[in-house]
Design an enzyme around this catalytic site. Structure first.
Site, short mmCIF file in Angstrom:
data_model
loop_
_atom_site.label_atom_id
_atom_site.label_comp_id
_atom_site.label_asym_id
_atom_site.label_seq_id
_atom_site.Cartn_x
_atom_site.Cartn_y
_atom_site.Cartn_z
N TYR A 1 0.85 -1.19 0.00
CA TYR A 1 0.00 0.00 0.00
C TYR A 1 0.89 1.24 0.00
O TYR A 1 1.39 1.66 1.04
CB TYR A 1 -0.92 0.01 1.22
CG TYR A 1 -1.91 -1.13 1.26
CD1 TYR A 1 -2.17 -1.93 0.15
CD2 TYR A 1 -2.60 -1.43 2.44
CE1 TYR A 1 -3.07 -2.99 0.21
CE2 TYR A 1 -3.51 -2.47 2.50
CZ TYR A 1 -3.73 -3.25 1.39
OH TYR A 1 -4.62 -4.29 1.45
N PRO B 1 -15.90 -4.23 1.82
CA PRO B 1 -17.10 -4.65 2.56
C PRO B 1 -18.32 -3.78 2.33
O PRO B 1 -19.44 -4.22 2.62
CB PRO B 1 -16.65 -4.54 4.02
CG PRO B 1 -15.62 -3.45 4.01
CD PRO B 1 -14.89 -3.64 2.71
N LEU B 2 -18.15 -2.57 1.80
CA LEU B 2 -19.28 -1.64 1.72
C LEU B 2 -20.02 -1.68 0.39
O LEU B 2 -21.03 -1.00 0.24
CB LEU B 2 -18.81 -0.21 1.99
CG LEU B 2 -18.21 0.04 3.38
CD1 LEU B 2 -17.78 1.49 3.53
CD2 LEU B 2 -19.21 -0.33 4.46
N GLY C 1 -24.13 -1.67 -4.46
CA GLY C 1 -24.72 -1.51 -5.77
C GLY C 1 -26.14 -0.97 -5.74
O GLY C 1 -26.46 -0.09 -4.94
#
Length: 282
Positions: free
Chosen positions: A59, A204-205, A208
């Protein structure tokens, strides 16, 4: 709903962690646009009781680990989990490299960047098909025997790969993509639940169309005075006692919103409605 989870029998953490990938620049490359805000995010997370922070050497690369050390070292009960097994050759570029000597090098470098003698949870970011999986897991097991790794985790594996890895070394966590509408990792989640292994869903969020104004997430969220994203997290926490979501953000306000999701209690009917809607949308 149990609010904590114990990794490997000796590391108990709250079941809503923080994913530190977004504390970087565009394409998960280079420094973040607002470094000071990212430092505030990390410190505020710890203040709110978030004691599991997930990062990776890739990252930035390295940027996320360096920010975590600046903000939180010496950590004081906060578990820092990191990963190795991906190269970075540019923004949004993630070649896989599981050569055992490379994994050892990156563990040593993460120890230095994080300022620790032992990494609480060191995860293989991907199993590299160019090398025997048992050699990759075996190298992490050797680092564990040397005291440089406390526990070993995997990322993006099948149930069969998890089972094979467990024959080489104890595995305490698996990190696969999983959310309300992407559930291809259900067999892995079930295997983790059976074995008492933490399941760390990334992305996780994602919800759609379910989060549309006329969708089920919005409707149930309104009943709880919450947002669709908070409901998506609440659903994950309810889905399995081994679930350890790690929503990430570079903004304090969004962090506080995510952490508040742990207080939402879905009814059986609400959980079933979301489960069925998510399955239909998958």
């Amino acid at each position: 709903m149990t609010s904590t989870l114990t990794l490997g029998g000796d590391l108990t953490v709250n079941r809503l962690g923080f994913g530190a990938m977004r504390l970087t620049g565009d394409g998960v490359w280079g420094p973040p646009a607002d470094r000071d805000e990212c430092i505030r995010v990390l410190r505020r997370a710890a203040e709110l009781g978030v004691d599991f922070i997930d990062t990776a050497n890739s990252y930035g690369p390295y940027v996320s680990e360096e920010l975590i050390r600046e903000a939180l070292h010496p950590y004081d009960g906060v578990v820092i989990a990191t990963k190795a097994g991906l190269l970075r050759t540019g923004p949004d570029q993630w070649p896989v490299l599981g050569y055992p000597a490379y994994l050892r090098q990156e563990c040593e470098m993460s120890l230095r960047r994080l300022g620790v003698d032992t990494i609480d949870l060191f995860q293989l970011h991907r199993i590299d098909t160019k090398f025997p999986a048992e050699d990759q897991i075996g190298e992490l097991a050797a680092l564990q025997r040397e005291g440089k790794i406390r526990h070993i985790g995997l990322s993006e594996v099948t149930a069969e790969q998890l089972d094979a890895a467990r024959s080489v070394a104890p595995i305490v966590s698996v990190q696969n993509m999983y959310n309300l509408t992407v559930r291809t990792a259900e067999p892995v989640l079930d295997a983790c639940e059976t074995a008492g292994i933490a399941f760390i869903p990334w992305f996780p969020l994602a919800a759609g169309p379910l989060a549309a104004a006329d969708g089920p997430l919005q409707s149930i969220a309104a009943d709880h005075g919450a947002t669709p994203s908070q409901l998506a997290l609440a659903w994950l926490l309810r889905r399995s006692p081994v679930m350890l979501p790690i929503p990430g953000t570079s903004k304090v306000a969004h962090l506080e919103e995510n952490v508040a999701a742990a207080q939402i209690e879905l009814t059986d009917a609400e959980f079933d409605t979301l489960s069925n809607a998510g399955a239909a949308d998958a």
